[in-house]
Write a protein that holds these residues in place. Structure first.
Motif, PDB file in Angstrom:
ATOM      1  N   GLY A   1    -112.650 -47.573 -48.611  1.00 38.10           N
ATOM      2  CA  GLY A   1    -112.872 -46.804 -49.835  1.00 38.10           C
ATOM      3  C   GLY A   1    -114.319 -46.395 -50.018  1.00 38.10           C
ATOM      4  O   GLY A   1    -114.608 -45.323 -50.566  1.00 38.10           O
ATOM      5  N   TYR A   2    -115.233 -47.232 -49.535  1.00 43.33           N
ATOM      6  CA  TYR A   2    -116.674 -46.941 -49.668  1.00 43.33           C
ATOM      7  C   TYR A   2    -117.047 -45.712 -48.833  1.00 43.33           C
ATOM      8  O   TYR A   2    -117.914 -44.930 -49.226  1.00 43.33           O
ATOM      9  N   ALA A   3    -116.429 -45.582 -47.671  1.00 39.91           N
ATOM     10  CA  ALA A   3    -116.396 -44.325 -46.902  1.00 39.91           C
ATOM     11  C   ALA A   3    -117.711 -43.882 -46.277  1.00 39.91           C
ATOM     12  O   ALA A   3    -117.805 -42.752 -45.815  1.00 39.91           O
ATOM     13  N   ILE A   4    -118.726 -44.717 -46.231  1.00 39.17           N
ATOM     14  CA  ILE A   4    -119.920 -44.408 -45.448  1.00 39.17           C
ATOM     15  C   ILE A   4    -120.269 -45.654 -44.631  1.00 39.17           C
ATOM     16  O   ILE A   4    -119.932 -46.778 -45.017  1.00 39.17           O
ATOM     17  N   PRO A   5    -120.955 -45.494 -43.501  1.00 41.24           N
ATOM     18  CA  PRO A   5    -121.265 -46.654 -42.657  1.00 41.24           C
ATOM     19  C   PRO A   5    -122.147 -47.668 -43.382  1.00 41.24           C
ATOM     20  O   PRO A   5    -123.043 -47.300 -44.157  1.00 41.24           O
ATOM     21  N   VAL A   6    -121.877 -48.939 -43.155  1.00 38.02           N
ATOM     22  CA  VAL A   6    -122.694 -50.022 -43.710  1.00 38.02           C
ATOM     23  C   VAL A   6    -122.977 -51.032 -42.600  1.00 38.02           C
ATOM     24  O   VAL A   6    -122.316 -51.036 -41.559  1.00 38.02           O
TER      25      VAL A   6
ATOM     26  N   HIS B   1    -113.038 -63.082 -50.452  1.00 39.73           N
ATOM     27  CA  HIS B   1    -111.860 -62.437 -49.873  1.00 39.73           C
ATOM     28  C   HIS B   1    -112.291 -61.553 -48.719  1.00 39.73           C
ATOM     29  O   HIS B   1    -112.037 -60.354 -48.695  1.00 39.73           O
ATOM     30  N   ARG B   2    -112.915 -62.178 -47.736  1.00 38.28           N
ATOM     31  CA  ARG B   2    -113.474 -61.412 -46.621  1.00 38.28           C
ATOM     32  C   ARG B   2    -112.407 -60.674 -45.832  1.00 38.28           C
ATOM     33  O   ARG B   2    -112.716 -59.707 -45.141  1.00 38.28           O
ATOM     34  N   SER B   3    -111.162 -61.100 -45.936  1.00 35.15           N
ATOM     35  CA  SER B   3    -110.089 -60.377 -45.243  1.00 35.15           C
ATOM     36  C   SER B   3    -109.889 -58.977 -45.810  1.00 35.15           C
ATOM     37  O   SER B   3    -109.264 -58.127 -45.170  1.00 35.15           O
ATOM     38  N   HIS B   4    -110.429 -58.732 -47.016  1.00 40.69           N
ATOM     39  CA  HIS B   4    -110.310 -57.405 -47.637  1.00 40.69           C
ATOM     40  C   HIS B   4    -111.567 -56.563 -47.454  1.00 40.69           C
ATOM     41  O   HIS B   4    -111.658 -55.478 -48.034  1.00 40.69           O
ATOM     42  N   LEU B   5    -112.516 -57.056 -46.669  1.00 40.67           N
ATOM     43  CA  LEU B   5    -113.755 -56.307 -46.483  1.00 40.67           C
ATOM     44  C   LEU B   5    -113.480 -54.912 -45.923  1.00 40.67           C
ATOM     45  O   LEU B   5    -114.041 -53.916 -46.406  1.00 40.67           O
ATOM     46  N   GLU B   6    -112.618 -54.819 -44.917  1.00 41.28           N
ATOM     47  CA  GLU B   6    -112.357 -53.509 -44.317  1.00 41.28           C
ATOM     48  C   GLU B   6    -111.656 -52.573 -45.291  1.00 41.28           C
ATOM     49  O   GLU B   6    -111.875 -51.355 -45.258  1.00 41.28           O
TER      50      GLU B   6
ATOM     51  N   ALA C   1    -109.597 -48.777 -53.557  1.00 39.16           N
ATOM     52  CA  ALA C   1    -110.065 -48.068 -54.755  1.00 39.16           C
ATOM     53  C   ALA C   1    -111.337 -48.706 -55.302  1.00 39.16           C
ATOM     54  O   ALA C   1    -112.234 -48.010 -55.790  1.00 39.16           O
ATOM     55  N   ALA C   2    -111.415 -50.033 -55.214  1.00 41.47           N
ATOM     56  CA  ALA C   2    -112.629 -50.719 -55.665  1.00 41.47           C
ATOM     57  C   ALA C   2    -113.831 -50.295 -54.826  1.00 41.47           C
ATOM     58  O   ALA C   2    -114.936 -50.086 -55.346  1.00 41.47           O
ATOM     59  N   GLY C   3    -113.621 -50.158 -53.522  1.00 42.57           N
ATOM     60  CA  GLY C   3    -114.699 -49.705 -52.661  1.00 42.57           C
ATOM     61  C   GLY C   3    -115.172 -48.308 -53.034  1.00 42.57           C
ATOM     62  O   GLY C   3    -116.385 -48.025 -53.026  1.00 42.57           O
ATOM     63  N   ALA C   4    -114.248 -47.416 -53.361  1.00 39.23           N
ATOM     64  CA  ALA C   4    -114.614 -46.065 -53.775  1.00 39.23           C
ATOM     65  C   ALA C   4    -115.392 -46.079 -55.079  1.00 39.23           C
ATOM     66  O   ALA C   4    -116.344 -45.308 -55.270  1.00 39.23           O
ATOM     67  N   THR C   5    -115.009 -46.974 -55.987  1.00 42.47           N
ATOM     68  CA  THR C   5    -115.717 -47.096 -57.261  1.00 42.47           C
ATOM     69  C   THR C   5    -117.149 -47.566 -57.051  1.00 42.47           C
ATOM     70  O   THR C   5    -118.091 -47.046 -57.664  1.00 42.47           O
ATOM     71  N   VAL C   6    -117.324 -48.543 -56.167  1.00 39.98           N
ATOM     72  CA  VAL C   6    -118.674 -49.046 -55.878  1.00 39.98           C
ATOM     73  C   VAL C   6    -119.521 -47.936 -55.261  1.00 39.98           C
ATOM     74  O   VAL C   6    -120.705 -47.780 -55.607  1.00 39.98           O
ATOM     75  N   ARG C   7    -118.946 -47.137 -54.389  1.00 35.57           N
ATOM     76  CA  ARG C   7    -119.692 -46.022 -53.783  1.00 35.57           C
ATOM     77  C   ARG C   7    -120.158 -45.048 -54.860  1.00 35.57           C
ATOM     78  O   ARG C   7    -121.302 -44.563 -54.836  1.00 35.57           O
ATOM     79  N   THR C   8    -119.301 -44.733 -55.817  1.00 33.92           N
ATOM     80  CA  THR C   8    -119.679 -43.832 -56.908  1.00 33.92           C
ATOM     81  C   THR C   8    -120.864 -44.388 -57.683  1.00 33.92           C
ATOM     82  O   THR C   8    -121.806 -43.656 -58.031  1.00 33.92           O
ATOM     83  N   LEU C   9    -120.844 -45.697 -57.948  1.00 34.65           N
ATOM     84  CA  LEU C   9    -121.956 -46.321 -58.662  1.00 34.65           C
ATOM     85  C   LEU C   9    -123.243 -46.233 -57.846  1.00 34.65           C
ATOM     86  O   LEU C   9    -124.304 -45.877 -58.370  1.00 34.65           O
ATOM     87  N   HIS C  10    -123.156 -46.529 -56.572  1.00 37.33           N
ATOM     88  CA  HIS C  10    -124.343 -46.544 -55.717  1.00 37.33           C
ATOM     89  C   HIS C  10    -124.941 -45.149 -55.533  1.00 37.33           C
ATOM     90  O   HIS C  10    -126.129 -45.023 -55.216  1.00 37.33           O
ATOM     91  N   ASP C  11    -124.146 -44.115 -55.723  1.00 41.26           N
ATOM     92  CA  ASP C  11    -124.639 -42.744 -55.601  1.00 41.26           C
ATOM     93  C   ASP C  11    -125.324 -42.250 -56.875  1.00 41.26           C
ATOM     94  O   ASP C  11    -125.911 -41.159 -56.879  1.00 41.26           O
TER      95      ASP C  11
END
Length: 255
Positions: free
Chosen positions: A197-202, A187-192, A86-96
């Protein structure tokens, strides 16, 4: 205010301090330009942010956000994988979102700053030269030109709760990979999970580069503001893991 039993010092150093009084946070910042940036960022960010209660410079009063942080510095996260996603999805929303007013550093400015910070570390023999050199090489991938997006600028796990994001004083336009790296640095184990959640290639290599770059840039600031970057789980540990000198599976390393 009634019913308040104590005042909690959340963070304090020479530049600014944050106090918690009941359900209100008081941010005291002598730099009103920085405070203006924070207010503008919170107002325009398309994700949940603290409610601005009032402002009487140098004090900014903010309402507390519900929910718990994703973790604590130097300790394994107890948050679920779903929370990280969910945090990844939130960051994606901000970046958009449309770019904020603050321009942020360019790749050229960041490279110059990295050079000066590495020189400062080496001149004072704070870290072994080999450790600095290895991380400097890793950091180079982060210095390639990037497409600017709306970044939070200080998105470590204590600033991200299940319900929103706090502390917008470093918000600016910048590299999306920087926010993703800052969020997952300890917490690099949570990167994936975050990238799901970020949902686009990085570019994962670029995220790894920002882990080294951010840690190198943080050493002097921490020392000059009374913090110890060699505390277990902090910047020096991050640099050791990046250079292959530590346990890459350690969940509590932060930067």
């Amino acid at each position: 205010m009634t019913g308040v039993n104590e005042v909690q010092v959340v963070a304090a150093h020479q530049e600014r301090a944050t106090l918690r009084v009941g359900d209100m946070f008081l941010k005291v910042d002598a730099d009103q330009v920085r405070a203006d940036i924070e207010v503008a960022a919170m107002t325009s960010a398309p994700i949940p942010t603290p409610r601005i209660l009032w402002r009487n410079p140098p004090v900014l009063a903010l309402g507390a956000l519900p929910g718990a942080p994703l973790g604590c510095l130097g300790q394994p996260s107890t948050a679920s994988r779903a929370a990280w996603t969910a945090a990844g999805a939130t960051v994606r929303t901000l970046h958009d979102a449309p770019l904020p007013p603050a321009p942020g550093r360019s790749p050229e400015q960041t490279a110059a700053l990295l050079d000066s910070e590495c020189a400062w570390i080496l001149e004072r023999e704070i870290l072994p030269a080999e450790l600095v050199a290895r991380n400097r090489r890793i950091a180079e991938s982060a210095l390639r030109p990037w497409k600017p997006v709306f970044i939070h600028g200080d998105l470590h796990i204590e600033n991200d709760t299940v319900t929103g994001v706090i502390d917008w004083s470093e918000a600016a336009s910048g590299d999306a990979h920087f926010d993703l790296a800052t969020l997952t640095l300890g917490h690099r184990s949570h990167l994936e999970d975050v990238l799901s959640g970020y949902a686009i290639p990085v570019d994962r290599t670029r995220i790894h580069a920002w882990w080294s770059l951010r840690s190198l840039l943080g050493i002097r600031w921490l020392i000059e503001h009374g913090f110890d970057p060699a505390t277990p789980g902090c910047e020096v540990d991050v640099l050791k893991v990046q250079a292959g000198w530590g346990d890459s599976g350690r969940g509590g390393v932060r930067g």
